[in-house]
Design an enzyme around this catalytic site. Structure first.
Site: not given
Length: 285
Positions: A124-126
């Site tokens: 997942l993106d930050k």
């Protein structure tokens, strides 16, 4: 892992059983061949070209020395057993360490501090919150990687976007590639990789919509790029839309549900993570 050979596998090679029944990847199989005691038949070392008989007991080394259950996790745990750890990742936490932002907290460090190996299955993106699966061995990781974007590993997301997509539901079929001149941004382009996303508008209020999203492929930033392509970028998306930290400090994207087949037991798992407060607040405004 221990497996007992069945009647219909009589005369099959060890390699056939491992690859087709236990779904051992070619990479893992190569490691097992080189590892002392990596593959045993009835307690004795065996070659992958050797054949098996009904009732033979095959044992393979999973390759990780970590305990099956680690220390208490400081992050919300949605599911855990000897093979899997499913976390509800908060916003602002990266998955891996980065030399560009060495002080950013990471899921990787949390898992390592628990005494477990880190084999992330879905990244997942930050800024993205929600369900993230970590395998507790390379073998389990390999199986789940093969199942990504299939009926055995389905994810859905909730997003809040600016505007309202039209039509209210459908599939976005738009290839994605790197954006010229940018090291991180992606864009829809004719020579990009195939990218498919299903969507459905759940509600619309003022200038924003709550949207259900289901990626059918796994391109970098896929859902963010596809929503921007529809003319409805995610609220707070500084890269593909308009940054507005007074509303939300990140792109409004949440990994909400996961339906998966357990790689060892075959059990069907249906997991959920509640919408985080910052996105819930946007809907209420």
């Amino acid at each position: 892992m221990t497996y007992i050979v069945t009647d219909d596998q009589q005369g099959s090679t060890v390699k056939t059983v491992l690859k087709h029944t236990l779904q051992v990847s070619s990479t893992t199989l190569s490691r097992l061949r080189r590892q002392e005691g990596g593959i045993l038949r009835n307690g004795a070392p065996v070659r992958t070209i050797d054949t098996v008989s009904t009732g033979d007991v095959l044992e393979i080394a999973l390759g990780d020395d970590a305990p099956m259950v680690g220390e208490t996790c400081p992050l919300p745990v949605v599911y855990e057993d000897g093979a899997l750890l499913v976390l509800d990742k908060p916003a602002g936490m990266a998955v891996h360490h980065s030399t560009l932002n060495p002080d950013t907290p990471t899921v990787e460090q949390v898992v390592l501090d628990m005494g477990l190996p880190f084999h992330v299955v879905n990244r997942l993106d930050k800024g993205t919150t929600g369900l993230m699966v970590v395998a507790k061995s390379g073998y389990i990781h390999s199986i789940l990687q093969q199942k990504l974007h299939s009926g055995d590993f389905q994810r859905t997301y909730l997003a809040i976007c600016d505007g309202c997509p039209s039509p209210l539901q459908g599939q976005i079929n738009a290839p994605i590639g790197r954006k010229d001149g940018s090291a991180i941004a992606r864009c829809v382009r004719d020579d990009g990789a195939v990218a498919l996303s299903d969507y459905k508008v759940l509600s619309h209020h003022d200038d924003r919509s709550l949207v259900w999203l289901s990626p059918q492929t796994g391109r970098t930033h896929q859902l963010r790029v596809h929503m921007a392509h529809l003319g409805c970028p995610l609220t707070g998306d500084w890269l593909y839309g308009t940054e507005n930290q007074s509303l939300i400090t990140r792109p409004a994207l949440h990994s909400a549900t996961l339906t998966m087949t357990h790689p060892l037991t075959g059990e069907r798992l249906v997991l959920e993570a509640a919408l985080p407060e910052d996105m819930d607040r946007l809907i209420a405004q």
